[in-house]
Design an enzyme around this catalytic site. Sequence first.
Site, PDB file in Angstrom:
ATOM      1  CG  HIS A  40      -0.948 -13.827   9.179  1.00 10.25           C
ATOM      2  ND1 HIS A  40      -0.032 -14.245  10.113  1.00 10.25           N
ATOM      3  CD2 HIS A  40      -0.749 -14.612   8.091  1.00 10.25           C
ATOM      4  CE1 HIS A  40       0.693 -15.223   9.598  1.00 10.25           C
ATOM      5  NE2 HIS A  40       0.276 -15.469   8.383  1.00 10.25           N
TER       6      HIS A  40
ATOM      7  N   PRO B  36       0.810  -1.215   0.000  1.00  6.06           N
ATOM      8  CG  PRO B  36      -0.442  -1.378   1.946  1.00  6.06           C
ATOM      9  CD  PRO B  36       0.739  -1.923   1.262  1.00  6.06           C
ATOM     10  CD  GLU B  37       4.064   2.447  -3.723  1.00  7.82           C
ATOM     11  OE1 GLU B  37       4.226   3.545  -4.291  1.00  7.82           O
ATOM     12  OE2 GLU B  37       4.553   1.392  -4.146  1.00  7.82           O
TER      13      GLU B  37
ATOM     14  NE  ARG C 290      18.692  13.537   0.192  1.00  9.29           N
ATOM     15  CZ  ARG C 290      17.660  12.844   0.688  1.00  9.29           C
ATOM     16  NH1 ARG C 290      16.557  13.463   1.035  1.00  9.29           N
ATOM     17  NH2 ARG C 290      17.744  11.549   0.841  1.00  9.29           N
TER      18      ARG C 290
END
Length: 280
Positions: free
Chosen positions: A95, A2-3, A156
């Site tokens: 789960h 999931p993004e 960066r």
Amino acid sequence: MPELPEVETVRRSLLSLVRGKRIMRVELTEPRIIRHCDPARIRTGVTGRLILGIDRRGKFLLFQLTGELTLVVHLGMSGKLYYLAAEPTAGFPKHTHAIFELDDGGLLVYQDPRQFGRICLTESPETAVAALRSMGPEPLDRQFSVSWLTAALARRSAKLKTVMLDQKIFAGIGNIYADEALFRARLHPERAAASLAPEEVKRLHRAVRAVLRRAIANRGTSISDYVDGHGVPGDFQAQLQVYGRRGEACRRCGNPVQWVRLAGRSSFYCGCCQQEENKR
DNA sequence: AAAACCGCCTGTCGGC
DNA sequence: TGCCGACAGGCGGTTT
């Protein structure tokens, strides 16, 4: 995995199902998923609260509860958060780590095989969760501007793909949408982030926003685990241009999609459409 | 401050 | 058939 588009789809799909409902009972079967706060706090702190709304920040879901409390949920790699009208006759799937019982008899279920997700209850999400404090602006908000992105990238020296996974700059982007945005922007993943020309930053900015908007419109990408709040998978996987397509023909030029491991992660790109010509 | 690396976790899959 | 290693990867932590 999931993004931003998947988390946003979960948020939207759950909203009408849980907003205005009261949490009557909580069952936590895997304390490991409770991070940044005391598990006992969830049991006592959540019971009796109304769910006022659901916000999203990057890949985090923020359930606004009465009592000035926020239930913060991150789905990690394989987390699912979905609503059930009643307990399944065959029992909850393997789960299942948390079950929130609501006053309409419905259940908000958290299931996460890899246990990379996390849940916490706090009065101040930004204090409790450092990632929220340092997170960059929402990529679909105005604050995520070309000029802001230009300044952020200029600091960066790392490779573009690595920087695209940094939530301080690209909030909510993960491995799939990083590769898809780079393809759309025709930028090579190994370009030094600070080496982008103004026109290239502009392309990347447009590409990130376009990819995220399209993925949300298609209710996210379902490759293995992801489903929305109704348990329904997304449709965007059919539109992926490079992610997971190693060796397959580029949809634009027909050349085989390339693969390289960057920052410990798979990166897919087209060596023809995304050339390194301006690498400095 | 930024970069590079590791550990956490289970399910799946290819090779032998 | 079964065992083993590789792989999937977001994030928090540590080290450089």
